[in-house]
Design an enzyme around this catalytic site. Sequence first.
Site, PDB file in Angstrom:
ATOM      1  N   TYR A   1      67.033 -19.218 -16.128  1.00 34.82           N
ATOM      2  CA  TYR A   1      66.072 -20.258 -15.710  1.00 34.82           C
ATOM      3  C   TYR A   1      65.350 -20.814 -16.946  1.00 34.82           C
ATOM      4  O   TYR A   1      65.252 -22.026 -17.134  1.00 34.82           O
ATOM      5  CB  TYR A   1      65.080 -19.635 -14.724  1.00 34.82           C
TER       6      TYR A   1
ATOM      7  N   SER B   1      58.900 -26.011 -17.416  1.00 41.67           N
ATOM      8  CA  SER B   1      58.168 -24.833 -16.938  1.00 41.67           C
ATOM      9  C   SER B   1      57.447 -24.185 -18.107  1.00 41.67           C
ATOM     10  O   SER B   1      57.897 -24.278 -19.251  1.00 41.67           O
ATOM     11  CB  SER B   1      59.146 -23.827 -16.329  1.00 41.67           C
TER      12      SER B   1
HETATM   13  N1  LIG Z   1      56.131 -23.640  -8.417  1.00 41.13           N
HETATM   14  C1  LIG Z   1      55.967 -23.273  -9.670  1.00 41.13           C
HETATM   15  O1  LIG Z   1      55.123 -22.385  -9.972  1.00 41.13           O
HETATM   16  C2  LIG Z   1      56.778 -23.892 -10.764  1.00 41.13           C
HETATM   17  C3  LIG Z   1      56.517 -23.511 -12.083  1.00 41.13           C
HETATM   18  C4  LIG Z   1      57.259 -24.085 -13.108  1.00 41.13           C
HETATM   19  C5  LIG Z   1      58.225 -25.023 -12.816  1.00 41.13           C
HETATM   20  N2  LIG Z   1      58.482 -25.372 -11.525  1.00 41.13           N
HETATM   21  C6  LIG Z   1      59.548 -26.364 -11.272  1.00 41.13           C
HETATM   22  O2  LIG Z   1      59.059 -27.342 -10.373  1.00 41.13           O
HETATM   23  C7  LIG Z   1      60.173 -27.980  -9.733  1.00 41.13           C
HETATM   24  C8  LIG Z   1      59.874 -28.109  -8.248  1.00 41.13           C
HETATM   25  O3  LIG Z   1      59.866 -26.815  -7.679  1.00 41.13           O
HETATM   26  P1  LIG Z   1      58.781 -26.362  -6.594  1.00 41.13           P
HETATM   27  O4  LIG Z   1      57.928 -25.349  -7.242  1.00 41.13           O
HETATM   28  O5  LIG Z   1      58.173 -27.527  -5.946  1.00 41.13           O
HETATM   29  O6  LIG Z   1      59.730 -25.539  -5.584  1.00 41.13           O
HETATM   30  P2  LIG Z   1      60.311 -25.904  -4.137  1.00 41.13           P
HETATM   31  O7  LIG Z   1      59.211 -26.038  -3.162  1.00 41.13           O
HETATM   32  O8  LIG Z   1      61.359 -24.874  -3.893  1.00 41.13           O
HETATM   33  O9  LIG Z   1      60.970 -27.347  -4.343  1.00 41.13           O
HETATM   34  C9  LIG Z   1      62.184 -27.503  -5.034  1.00 41.13           C
HETATM   35  C10 LIG Z   1      62.875 -28.748  -4.550  1.00 41.13           C
HETATM   36  O10 LIG Z   1      64.109 -28.913  -5.277  1.00 41.13           O
HETATM   37  C11 LIG Z   1      65.143 -29.185  -4.335  1.00 41.13           C
HETATM   38  N3  LIG Z   1      66.463 -28.823  -4.815  1.00 41.13           N
HETATM   39  C12 LIG Z   1      66.927 -27.622  -5.221  1.00 41.13           C
HETATM   40  N4  LIG Z   1      68.214 -27.726  -5.564  1.00 41.13           N
HETATM   41  C13 LIG Z   1      68.585 -29.025  -5.353  1.00 41.13           C
HETATM   42  C14 LIG Z   1      69.779 -29.749  -5.500  1.00 41.13           C
HETATM   43  N5  LIG Z   1      70.923 -29.176  -5.912  1.00 41.13           N
HETATM   44  N6  LIG Z   1      69.779 -31.081  -5.211  1.00 41.13           N
HETATM   45  C15 LIG Z   1      68.653 -31.678  -4.779  1.00 41.13           C
HETATM   46  N7  LIG Z   1      67.500 -31.044  -4.584  1.00 41.13           N
HETATM   47  C16 LIG Z   1      67.468 -29.728  -4.873  1.00 41.13           C
HETATM   48  C17 LIG Z   1      64.741 -28.391  -3.097  1.00 41.13           C
HETATM   49  O11 LIG Z   1      65.430 -28.921  -1.976  1.00 41.13           O
HETATM   50  P3  LIG Z   1      65.904 -28.001  -0.738  1.00 41.13           P
HETATM   51  O12 LIG Z   1      64.698 -27.894   0.147  1.00 41.13           O
HETATM   52  O13 LIG Z   1      67.051 -28.772  -0.171  1.00 41.13           O
HETATM   53  O14 LIG Z   1      66.316 -26.670  -1.318  1.00 41.13           O
HETATM   54  C18 LIG Z   1      63.247 -28.669  -3.071  1.00 41.13           C
HETATM   55  O15 LIG Z   1      62.979 -29.935  -2.497  1.00 41.13           O
HETATM   56  C19 LIG Z   1      61.392 -27.123 -10.052  1.00 41.13           C
HETATM   57  O16 LIG Z   1      62.170 -27.758 -11.049  1.00 41.13           O
HETATM   58  C20 LIG Z   1      60.786 -25.829 -10.581  1.00 41.13           C
HETATM   59  O17 LIG Z   1      61.644 -25.163 -11.474  1.00 41.13           O
HETATM   60  C21 LIG Z   1      57.764 -24.836 -10.491  1.00 41.13           C
END
Ligand SMILES: NC(=O)c1ccc[n+]([C@@H]2O[C@H](COP(=O)([O-])OP(=O)(O)OC[C@H]3O[C@@H](n4cnc5c(N)ncnc54)[C@H](OP(=O)(O)O)[C@@H]3O)[C@@H](O)[C@H]2O)c1
Length: 272
Positions: A149, A136
């Site tokens: 985080y 991130s």
């Molecule tokens: N969006 C942003 O602006 C942003 C910025 C920086 C970094 N990130 C990183 O990008 C990554 C993806 O996040 P996203 O933004 O796409 O958010 P998201 O839409 O909430 O997707 C997160 C995914 O991770 C899964 N997950 C959470 N805990 C889990 C576990 N214990 N075992 C297996 N799967 C799990 C969720 O599954 P469920 O549906 O089952 O909960 C979901 O499929 C994350 O690591 C996040 O920290 C995102």
Amino acid sequence: MIQADKQTIFITGAASGIGRATAQYFAERDWNVIAADRKPEQDQELAALSNVEQVALDITDLDQIHGVVGDVTGDRHIDVVFNNAGYLLAGPMESFTDQQVLDQVTTNLLGPLRVTQAFIPHFRDRGEGLFINTTSLNALIAAPFMGVYTATKAGLERWSFGLNLELNPFGIRVKTIIPGIVKTNLMSNATLVQGAPYEEHINKFLSALGGPGLLEVASEPEGTAAVVFEAATDGSDRIRYLTDQWAIENVSKTIGLGEEQTQAIGARAMFG
Ligand SMILES: NC(=O)c1ccc[n+]([C@@H]2O[C@H](COP(=O)([O-])OP(=O)(O)OC[C@H]3O[C@@H](n4cnc5c(N)ncnc54)[C@H](OP(=O)(O)O)[C@@H]3O)[C@@H](O)[C@H]2O)c1
């Protein structure tokens, strides 16, 4: 159906956001995709794609990790592992319960470490393989109320680079992708904690995070998926990929600056 003559990517957190978009993006480019998430049966659209296989995986469950990795490496090869699953814990440090801290570290940091560890022998036997880890912008530019985080993402970032050096002699590479702000379910899936003395500040922080300013600059998850694809296919030794314009702009402002000035840029980016 996974086809032996095609490249294969294994994706954690494929249920939504960046993971979901990446599964779709690779599948459309003729890769085999193994899409791992906690409830794969809920995603009928992904299930309908012929080159996508769905597996159930909670990355906090060590036995399940070993079972799934054993299964998927048993009769086929994996080329890329995309450690993407994670969630946001946000709030004042003093208000978090120990369980909330433990859960955040177990998912965001231990999860990718354990998934990676389980795949290393497969990649080492094959003499090739690529891990791509999602960190991130917070790993580079600090923000308030996201300390745990940030600790998990900064830890993942530095661990990836050390591991890259450790595994390079065996033909294995480790890269990170660094999203800035992407339109996903991150906020609706977040654990948000309040704390009375911080109310005014945290409300300002939350409205900045979910407000129109940041939403305007937020990128689509397909853009992040395209950067993951670039990382997987460019054949380069590059190890870090910023995925969106907001991340690129903010990081470019910090080049050559000390931590104090970098913090000020982080505060301005969040609060204007
Ligand atoms: N969006 C942003 O602006 C942003 C910025 C920086 C970094 N990130 C990183 O990008 C990554 C993806 O996040 P996203 O933004 O796409 O958010 P998201 O839409 O909430 O997707 C997160 C995914 O991770 C899964 N997950 C959470 N805990 C889990 C576990 N214990 N075992 C297996 N799967 C799990 C969720 O599954 P469920 O549906 O089952 O909960 C979901 O499929 C994350 O690591 C996040 O920290 C995102």
